[in-house]
Design a protein around this motif. Structure first.
Motif, PDB file in Angstrom:
ATOM      1  N   UNK A 144      10.912  -0.394   2.126  1.00  0.00           N
ATOM      2  CA  UNK A 144      10.711   0.368   3.357  1.00  0.00           C
ATOM      3  C   UNK A 144       9.282   0.286   3.859  1.00  0.00           C
ATOM      4  N   UNK A 145       8.371   0.059   2.942  1.00  0.00           N
ATOM      5  CA  UNK A 145       6.967   0.089   3.276  1.00  0.00           C
ATOM      6  C   UNK A 145       6.261  -0.702   2.202  1.00  0.00           C
ATOM      7  N   UNK A 146       5.000  -1.019   2.470  1.00  0.00           N
ATOM      8  CA  UNK A 146       4.230  -1.685   1.443  1.00  0.00           C
ATOM      9  C   UNK A 146       4.250  -0.863   0.143  1.00  0.00           C
ATOM     10  N   UNK A 147       4.798  -1.429  -0.898  1.00  0.00           N
ATOM     11  CA  UNK A 147       4.909  -0.794  -2.218  1.00  0.00           C
ATOM     12  C   UNK A 147       5.791   0.459  -2.227  1.00  0.00           C
ATOM     13  N   UNK A 152       1.229   6.382  -1.481  1.00  0.00           N
ATOM     14  CA  UNK A 152       0.669   5.031  -1.579  1.00  0.00           C
ATOM     15  C   UNK A 152      -0.737   5.013  -0.997  1.00  0.00           C
ATOM     16  N   UNK A 153      -0.911   5.771   0.098  1.00  0.00           N
ATOM     17  CA  UNK A 153      -2.203   5.828   0.758  1.00  0.00           C
ATOM     18  C   UNK A 153      -3.279   6.470  -0.091  1.00  0.00           C
ATOM     19  N   UNK A 166      -3.849   5.878  -3.072  1.00  0.00           N
ATOM     20  CA  UNK A 166      -4.450   4.905  -3.975  1.00  0.00           C
ATOM     21  C   UNK A 166      -4.776   3.652  -3.183  1.00  0.00           C
ATOM     22  N   UNK A 167      -5.952   3.624  -2.509  1.00  0.00           N
ATOM     23  CA  UNK A 167      -6.274   2.455  -1.709  1.00  0.00           C
ATOM     24  C   UNK A 167      -6.505   1.220  -2.585  1.00  0.00           C
ATOM     25  N   UNK A 168      -7.754   0.931  -2.907  1.00  0.00           N
ATOM     26  CA  UNK A 168      -8.066  -0.192  -3.792  1.00  0.00           C
ATOM     27  C   UNK A 168      -7.534  -1.504  -3.243  1.00  0.00           C
ATOM     28  N   UNK A 169      -6.941  -2.342  -4.107  1.00  0.00           N
ATOM     29  CA  UNK A 169      -6.701  -3.725  -3.713  1.00  0.00           C
ATOM     30  C   UNK A 169      -5.647  -3.862  -2.630  1.00  0.00           C
ATOM     31  N   UNK A 170      -4.853  -2.798  -2.399  1.00  0.00           N
ATOM     32  CA  UNK A 170      -3.847  -2.884  -1.338  1.00  0.00           C
ATOM     33  C   UNK A 170      -4.530  -3.082   0.012  1.00  0.00           C
ATOM     34  N   UNK A 212      -4.206  -3.791   4.999  1.00  0.00           N
ATOM     35  CA  UNK A 212      -5.029  -2.648   5.358  1.00  0.00           C
ATOM     36  C   UNK A 212      -4.516  -1.944   6.606  1.00  0.00           C
ATOM     37  N   UNK A 213      -3.953  -2.710   7.517  1.00  0.00           N
ATOM     38  CA  UNK A 213      -3.493  -2.086   8.759  1.00  0.00           C
ATOM     39  C   UNK A 213      -2.372  -1.104   8.486  1.00  0.00           C
ATOM     40  N   UNK A 214      -1.465  -1.477   7.601  1.00  0.00           N
ATOM     41  CA  UNK A 214      -0.362  -0.589   7.270  1.00  0.00           C
ATOM     42  C   UNK A 214      -0.884   0.691   6.645  1.00  0.00           C
ATOM     43  N   UNK A 215      -1.852   0.519   5.743  1.00  0.00           N
ATOM     44  CA  UNK A 215      -2.330   1.678   5.009  1.00  0.00           C
ATOM     45  C   UNK A 215      -3.074   2.648   5.904  1.00  0.00           C
TER      46      UNK A 215
END
Lengths: 141, 296, 124
Positions: free
Chosen positions: B169-172, B278-279, B281-285, B290-293
């Motif tokens: 549904x979404x990144x990760x 998910x947001x 825990x930023x880091x390497x995602x 980055x735009x999704x986050x």
């Protein structure tokens, strides 16, 4: 068990459990057999884990014994039957030994009861002073 | 030499000398019987019947007890099961397939009648052929049932897999929208495919949506709890969404402890929560998506 | 089989070790000992155990992992288990061993992220 015949070419493999290294050897043998019998990743992991519990019991409590691996094939399924036996002191209260949390040796006390939950058939035969034999069966797929 | 042994020898002799004649008579009788499978290829039919007759001939010529010739003599057994498999796949009924094998009796007996002058010996040989081919007919039936059984099991598995789609549904963030009654077997498959997807996608949050599930029993609730526990062991989080009031009541009544499970009333709420998680825990995602986050 | 020791890597206040699938009981026990010494020696804040390679975890291995976590917590360090394979997770849960109190992460990388202070010094 009479309705389940062995594979025609009778693949039976027997391993001694005498030293600590035999625990790893036994795991490898069960893995190889499970792959050959077409087990999925989860089934394979469950069977190896159950074998690991029982083989360790056999070594630690039973003073060593044997592991026998048999390929079963009542069509259209394939499966493996493992027999782990020792001539050790046996289990005084088998019903109690199958309850989680009961242990007289290393581990969390989930050995016997846990192994039972990971397989499709579980048979325990033991008598004080006369050793212990556990037979487990898991079907592939 | 007993009458039966002599009869067996006679059959071997006649099968050897007249196999073409038997095959031709049989094919002629078959073309209408197997026609339901569409155009019957006479060459293929000929090849099959030749293999069966050759199996009969060799099996009878070998020093094998008569009762074991059909099931114990591999070339004959294989010829019969192959025959059954092929026609079953083409949609011919079990009765028609067994009937085709039984018809081979008539073809054989007719030739035997002309080839064995002694009536007693002829009777013995006829009985023998009947017993053999009755066994072969039963074998086709058994093969048919076995292969059907296999097909049913395979389709069962496929249906289960189709009915439990894991979607991203979404990144990760993954979700399984469950629809219909959950039984233990299906719950088990849901658990396995969801966890595998978590591993493959390195997903941080998995949503199990049970909006479409009318009822849940203890065993299934147990499976859901196990899925949540296994998700945690892998290092991901699980959200249960869409619990209907009836199910909530039942879970409460069953005394199942859901205190450690994150729940949301709808899939939309669950997704919002998941994106926030998910947001957090930023880091390497941030590097790849980055735009999704930033949305969260 | 050669029971080789398990190397323990030190990254600042974090200890990192990768467990091999060929882990035998004695090596595992020695490893737990060695780890507790090192945690206390360097005053480690966290321990990351990479278990990606473990194809099974039976009750003995589970006990050791829980012991390591308890021991580390007593010494003031967090323990993160990283990369448990899904069949292992399913099997452990079925065994009733859900390793209470042990932190988990999808991979070593995620474990390090988890340990990094929120909004901290990591540069993307």
């Amino acid at each position: 068990m009479s309705d389940r015949k062995l594979v025609k070419n009778g693949q039976v493999c027997s391993l001694p459990i005498r030293a600590e290294d035999d625990l790893l050897t036994a795991r490898h043998a069960v893995r190889a057999a499970a792959l050959q019998a077409g087990f999925g990743l989860v089934g394979q992991t469950k069977l190896i884990t159950a074998a690991s519990e029982l083989v360790r019991n056999c070594y630690v409590h039973g003073g060593g014994g044997d592991l026998v691996i048999e390929h079963l094939s009542p069509p259209p399924r394939a499966g493996l039957r493992l027999t782990i036996s020792d001539d050790g002191p046996g289990i005084t209260d088998p019903a109690k030994a199958l309850v989680d949390g009961f242990s007289t040796g290393p581990g969390l006390g989930h050995g016997l009861g846990g192994a039972k939950r990971l397989v499709h058939e579980f048979h325990l035969e033991t008598e004080p002073g006369k050793g212990t034999t556990v037979v487990i069966t898991r079907w592939a797929g | 030499m007993s009458g039966r042994e002599r009869a067996r020898e006679e059959i071997v002799r006649i099968l050897g000398e007249h196999r073409d004649q038997i095959a031709a008579a049989w094919i002629e009788a078959q073309e209408s019987r197997l026609a339901s499978a569409g155009a019957v290829n006479a060459d293929e039919l000929r090849e099959e019947v030749d293999t069966i007759i050759a199996g009969l001939y060799e099996g009878l010529a070998a020093t094998m007890p008569l009762d074991r010739v059909v099931t114990g003599f591999a070339p004959l057994r294989n010829a019969v099961t192959d025959f059954s498999h092929r026609w079953a796949r083409l949609g011919v009924s079990a009765t028609a397939i067994a009937g085709a094998i039984f018809a081979l009796k008539d073809a054989c007996v007719r030739v035997l009648a002309d080839g064995i002058p002694d009536p007693e010996l002829r009777l013995e040989a006829t009985e023998l052929v009947h017993r053999l081919l009755d066994g072969a007919g039963l074998l086709t039936f058994q093969t048919y049932v076995d292969s059907r059984e296999e097909i049913i099991q395979r389709q069962n598995r496929q249906l289960l897999e189709i009915s439990t789609p894991v979607v991203r549904l979404w990144h990760r963030v993954l979700a399984v929208p469950l629809i219909g009654t959950l039984d233990s077997a299906r719950a088990q498959i849901v658990m396995e495919s969801l966890l595998q997807a978590i591993q493959d996608n390195e997903a941080a949050v998995a949503i199990i949506d049970i909006t479409g599930v009318p009822t849940v029993d203890t065993a299934v609730a147990q499976h859901l709890m196990q899925t949540v526990a296994a998700t945690r062991l892998m290092g991901a989080d699980c959200i249960l969404s869409g619990i209907r009031p009836q199910i909530a009541q039942m879970i409460a009544r069953l005394g199942i402890d859901l205190s450690e499970i994150i729940t949301r009333s709808s899939l939309a709420d669950a997704l919002t929560a998941a994106i926030r998680m998910v947001g957090d825990t930023p880091a390497q995602d941030a590097r790849d998506e980055s735009t999704l986050l930033n949305v969260s | 089989m050669n029971s080789s020791e398990i190397p323990i890597l030190r990254l600042g206040k974090v200890l990192l070790a990768g467990l091999s699938n060929e882990l035998d009981d004695k090596t595992a026990l020695r490893f737990a000992d060695e780890l507790s010494h090192q945690v206390s020696a360097i005053g480690a804040e966290a321990v990351v155990l990479d278990i990606t390679k473990l194809e099974i975890i039976d009750s003995f291995a589970a006990r050791i992992l829980v012991e390591i976590a308890t021991m580390a917590r007593l010494l003031g360090a967090r323990v993160v288990l990283a990369g448990m394979r899904y069949p292992v997770a399913i099997t452990l849960v079925e065994l009733g061993l859900d390793l209470p109190g042990v932190e988990t992460a999808l991979s070593v990388e995620h474990a390090m992220d988890k340990l990094a202070p929120p909004g901290g010094s990591r540069v993307g």
